[in-house]
Design a protein around this motif. Structure first.
Motif, PDB file in Angstrom:
ATOM      1  N   ALA A 108     -14.485 -47.400 -69.256  1.00  0.00           N
ATOM      2  CA  ALA A 108     -13.526 -48.116 -68.419  1.00  0.00           C
ATOM      3  C   ALA A 108     -14.136 -48.587 -67.104  1.00  0.00           C
ATOM      4  O   ALA A 108     -13.624 -49.505 -66.475  1.00  0.00           O
ATOM      5  CB  ALA A 108     -12.328 -47.212 -68.135  1.00  0.00           C
ATOM      6  N   CYS A 184      -3.220 -47.598 -60.911  1.00  0.00           N
ATOM      7  CA  CYS A 184      -3.915 -46.528 -61.632  1.00  0.00           C
ATOM      8  C   CYS A 184      -3.002 -45.308 -61.671  1.00  0.00           C
ATOM      9  O   CYS A 184      -2.788 -44.671 -60.647  1.00  0.00           O
ATOM     10  CB  CYS A 184      -5.227 -46.206 -60.912  1.00  0.00           C
ATOM     11  N   LYS A 250     -12.179 -38.788 -70.101  1.00  0.00           N
ATOM     12  CA  LYS A 250     -11.519 -37.607 -69.569  1.00  0.00           C
ATOM     13  C   LYS A 250     -10.618 -36.918 -70.589  1.00  0.00           C
ATOM     14  O   LYS A 250     -10.288 -35.760 -70.445  1.00  0.00           O
ATOM     15  CB  LYS A 250     -10.737 -37.975 -68.298  1.00  0.00           C
ATOM     16  N   ARG A 258     -20.052 -42.388 -73.719  1.00  0.00           N
ATOM     17  CA  ARG A 258     -19.513 -43.690 -73.314  1.00  0.00           C
ATOM     18  C   ARG A 258     -18.661 -44.390 -74.382  1.00  0.00           C
ATOM     19  O   ARG A 258     -19.162 -44.831 -75.407  1.00  0.00           O
ATOM     20  CB  ARG A 258     -20.643 -44.663 -72.897  1.00  0.00           C
TER      21      ARG A 258
END
Ligand code: PLP
Length: 404
Positions: A108, A184, A250, A258
């Motif tokens: 991201a 966010c 996470k 990745r």
């Protein structure tokens, strides 16, 4: 004679983590006997779950056989992964996002930085303050943020939306009208979340004023409260105004391997121009996307076994979050976050600045956290702790904090 992009020269130095490193090194040199506990880690620490490792082993073997070898991955990512994402993260939640609206990527961070390239430099951005610094930094590099004032630590052309105790760390609609709105939630660093009704207000606003929302849902897996949306597409009308960024970092421990993705609905249009079509032209297609082995690992995140194992991992970190919140409250601190996110945001006591509290906590307890002011001007007077350490270290840190 070549010229450089002088927007880079306007960037303030990235002092946060280098200053932390320097201060910790100085403290260690002075107190070699002291075991420092790091509760400022923004990286996961639990190993990849067995279901993911099995999927990777299988994919590695496939790559070693002529009949199953794979070269460049398809532009949008492999269909098996996009189908799993569409079903697991959207359709199962009543959000109508189809596999061909999902662009798989290598995380991201790159997507949140690169997405601004498809928008005009004339656009004004609005950001939560404090927030993950990548949105402002990459817009500054592109030349969209005006001039930087080192005194206020603000850019002249950015609309900052303060997220403070007074508004529950959820921004209010801005007074000036932005063109691009970065949201966010759950938030890094405050750990706050917004309800579905609150998010709906933003979607309605964006559709009304003709703004695009770039919604970073990197911490979605940590949501524990019923009324908190897992995706912006749970809100009505989001398909015509929102892009969503997701990460496997996470929720599944992929910070080192990745994997991430961006959703651009086909209904998202600027006049006649499809944003989906523009992002399909992004640099990074084929060459920089995630490898086959990693995309198979991502698919395993949605398997029955993977879901159970990852739920346990998230629960492990959230037990740390509870330990931190409860311990800090017992020690008399005012604490926020830690319920829908692995971040705990505490008010510094006695009007200490964020850095004063950093020095105090390191000096008195040998515990390292992150000064809130490093995430934006409204972070001053706050401090971020994270739940990503080991349970043993988290407990030990809280015991030390309670004793000072
Ligand atoms: N978005 C937010 C809000 C983050 O805090 C982070 C990492 O800390 C990222 C994105 C980066 O995710 P990735 O590891 O997928 O690049």
């Amino acid at each position: 004679m070549y010229k450089i992009n002088d927007n880079y020269l306007k960037l303030p130095g990235s002092y946060l983590f280098s200053t932390i490193g320097r201060k910790v090194a100085a403290y260690s040199a002075e107190h070699p006997e002291k075991n420092i506990i790091r509760l400022g880690i923004g990286d996961v620490t639990q190993p990849l779950a067995p279901a993911i490792i099995d999927a990777m082993h299988k994919a590695v073997d496939e790559m070693g056989r002529a009949e199953t070898f794979r070269g460049y991955a398809p532009d949008l990512g492999y269909e098996f992964l996009r189908n799993a994402i569409s079903e697991g993260d959207y359709q199962s939640r009543g959000a109508d996002i189809k596999a061909d609206e999902i662009f798989v990527s290598d995380g991201a961070k790159c997507d949140s930085g690169n997405i601004q390239e498809i928008f005009s430099l004339d656009n004004r951005i609005a950001v939560c303050d404090p927030v993950y610094p990548v949105y402002v930094d990459t817009n500054a590099m592109a030349g969209r943020t005006g001039t930087y004032d080192p005194k206020t630590e603000m850019w002249s052309d950015v609309i900052y939306m303060p997220c403070l105790k007074e508004n529950g760390f959820a921004p209010e609609l801005p007074k000036e009208t932005p063109d691009m709105i970065y949201l966010c939630f759950p938030n890094n660093p405050t750990g706050s979340a917004v309800t579905k009704d609150q998010l709906q207000t933003w979607v309605d606003y964006a559709n009304r004023v003709g703004a695009v929302i770039i919604y970073d849902a990197a911490y979605e897996a940590y949501i524990s409260e019923e009324n908190v949306p897992h995706t912006i597409y749970e809100c009505e009308g989001a398909r015509t105004c929102a892009i969503e960024l997701k990460s496997f970092s996470k929720n599944a421990g992929f910070t080192g391997v990745r994997l991430g993705y961006t959703v651009i609905p086909r209904d998202l249009k600027c006049g006649d121009v499809s944003l989906h079509a523009l992002w399909a032209r992004r640099h990074g297609t084929k060459y920089n996307g995630a490898p086959y082995i990693i995309q198979r690992a991502g698919e395993a995140v949605y398997s029955e076994e993977g879901k159970i194992q990852l739920k346990e991992q998230v629960a492990y970190y959230m037990k740390n979050a509870r330990t931190i919140c409860e311990g800090l409250k017992e020690a008399g601190y005012t604490v926020f976050g830690g319920v829908n996110a692995p971040y705990i945001w505490l008010k510094t006591p006695d009007k200490m600045t964020s850095w004063e509290f950093f020095d105090y906590l390191l000096g008195a307890a040998g515990v390292v956290g992150t000064p809130g002011s490093g995430f934006g001007p409204s972070g001053e007077g706050y401090f971020r702790l994270t739940a990503f350490g080991s349970y043993e270290n988290t407990l030990a840190a809280l015991e030390r904090i309670k004793q000072i």
